[in-house]
Each structure stands twice: as C-alpha cells, then as structure tokens.
Write a protein that holds these residues in place. Structure first.
Motif, PDB file in Angstrom:
ATOM      1  N   ASN A  18     -21.407  10.076   5.758  1.00  0.00           N
ATOM      2  CA  ASN A  18     -22.454  10.097   6.779  1.00  0.00           C
ATOM      3  C   ASN A  18     -22.711  11.513   7.237  1.00  0.00           C
ATOM      4  N   PHE A  19     -23.880  11.712   7.788  1.00  0.00           N
ATOM      5  CA  PHE A  19     -24.227  13.007   8.363  1.00  0.00           C
ATOM      6  C   PHE A  19     -25.221  12.767   9.483  1.00  0.00           C
ATOM      7  N   SER A  20     -25.267  13.713  10.402  1.00  0.00           N
ATOM      8  CA  SER A  20     -26.201  13.634  11.523  1.00  0.00           C
ATOM      9  C   SER A  20     -27.329  14.618  11.277  1.00  0.00           C
ATOM     10  N   ALA A  21     -28.553  14.159  11.455  1.00  0.00           N
ATOM     11  CA  ALA A  21     -29.695  15.047  11.213  1.00  0.00           C
ATOM     12  C   ALA A  21     -30.888  14.580  12.031  1.00  0.00           C
ATOM     13  N   THR A  40     -27.639   9.217  12.871  1.00  0.00           N
ATOM     14  CA  THR A  40     -26.458   9.389  12.037  1.00  0.00           C
ATOM     15  C   THR A  40     -26.732   8.575  10.785  1.00  0.00           C
ATOM     16  N   TYR A  41     -27.039   9.258   9.718  1.00  0.00           N
ATOM     17  CA  TYR A  41     -27.348   8.578   8.462  1.00  0.00           C
ATOM     18  C   TYR A  41     -26.055   8.159   7.774  1.00  0.00           C
ATOM     19  N   PHE A  42     -26.067   6.946   7.288  1.00  0.00           N
ATOM     20  CA  PHE A  42     -24.929   6.446   6.537  1.00  0.00           C
ATOM     21  C   PHE A  42     -25.373   6.248   5.086  1.00  0.00           C
ATOM     22  N   VAL A  43     -24.593   6.792   4.176  1.00  0.00           N
ATOM     23  CA  VAL A  43     -24.984   6.778   2.765  1.00  0.00           C
ATOM     24  C   VAL A  43     -23.880   6.155   1.923  1.00  0.00           C
ATOM     25  N   SER A  69     -23.398  16.013   2.434  1.00  0.00           N
ATOM     26  CA  SER A  69     -23.194  16.317   3.856  1.00  0.00           C
ATOM     27  C   SER A  69     -23.414  17.800   4.147  1.00  0.00           C
ATOM     28  N   ASP A  70     -22.924  18.676   3.283  1.00  0.00           N
ATOM     29  CA  ASP A  70     -23.087  20.109   3.541  1.00  0.00           C
ATOM     30  C   ASP A  70     -24.561  20.501   3.537  1.00  0.00           C
ATOM     31  N   GLU A 121     -30.440   4.132   8.077  1.00  0.00           N
ATOM     32  CA  GLU A 121     -30.942   5.082   9.079  1.00  0.00           C
ATOM     33  C   GLU A 121     -30.600   4.630  10.493  1.00  0.00           C
ATOM     34  N   THR A 122     -30.651   3.326  10.720  1.00  0.00           N
ATOM     35  CA  THR A 122     -30.303   2.768  12.033  1.00  0.00           C
ATOM     36  C   THR A 122     -29.444   1.533  11.766  1.00  0.00           C
TER      37      THR A 122
END
Ligand SMILES: [Zn+2]
Length: 136
Positions: A18-21, A40-43, A69-70, A121-122
């Motif tokens: 996951n990453f926040s964007a 906070t996207y979860f992949v 993530s990077d 996405e949510t």
C-alpha cells in the motif's frame, strides 16, 4: 483471497502493498473527485510462472514493493509524467502499475508474467486490471 484468472503456471505469487498518495480528476464530471484529495491505495500484484531464479524466487517480494511504493508514496499522482495525458483514476493507476511491473519482470531471466493488478482506492471501490492475451 482475490479472484485471479485460471492459468496453467506452476507458481503463482501475490504481493500486497500500500501507499498513500493524493490525486484529482480535473473535470467537473468527476464531481468532488475534481478537488485534490488523498487515499491509502491498496494493491495486490499477481505474478505467475514455471521457472524460479537461482535463489528459488519467482520474483523477490521486496523488489515489487519498492518498485511501486517508492514511486508513488506521499506524492501527488497528477504530477507524475505517466499521468500527463490521462488523469490518475483507479483504472489508469492500475494499468500504470501493470506497465511498471511488466517492464521490471521483462528483465528477469526466469520471465514470470503479471496476471493482474488489483487496486483498491477506498473501502468500497476497487478495480482489477488484466492484460489482453496479446500483451502477455
Ligand atoms: Zn480519489
């Protein structure tokens, strides 16, 4: 856990990250999504293949995490070159992640394939991107 397409590969690997964007969709048809906001996207990335590398990996889990993530964590997605032509919706972001993963695994000798990208996405919205047969 995730719906994945049927396949004949011996190994299937799934990596969650996951990453926040932040993002926005610059069109009034997008309603309140036209204003800058964050997720906070979860992949989940699904890879498969028949060959392992000399360490016994189909692909190194941590390299998948850093690849995605990077690139995106704590950024404004709209500022990325990849989203200059199309805004970062869940659909275009999932396709972009697929392209990034595909470019990465194309350089591996054991040549795994990416079967799908699941992008949430949510809590109530997710997309799944799968390449057409001809792109595998
Ligand atoms: Zn959004």
């Amino acid at each position: 856990m995730y719906q994945t397409p049927a396949h004949d590969y011996q190994y299937e690997l799934n990596k969650d990250l996951n990453f926040s964007a932040a993002h926005y969709v610059p069109d009034e048809r997008a309603g309140k999504c036209s204003r800058v906001h964050g997720h906070t996207y979860f992949v989940n990335i699904t890879l498969a293949g028949d060959q392992l590398d000399d360490l016994g990996f189909l692909v190194n889990f941590s390299s998948l995490k850093s690849l995605i993530s990077d690139a995106f964590d704590h950024t404004l997605l709209n500022e990325h070159e990849r989203f200059k032509e199309r805004p970062p919706t869940s659909e275009t972001l999932a396709e972009t992640i697929y392209d990034m993963v595909e470019t990465f695994i194309a350089g591996l000798d054991n040549r795994p394939v990416c079967l799908q990208i699941y992008l949430q996405e949510t809590p109530t919205s997710y997309v799944i991107y799968r390449p057409k047969e001809s792109r595998k």
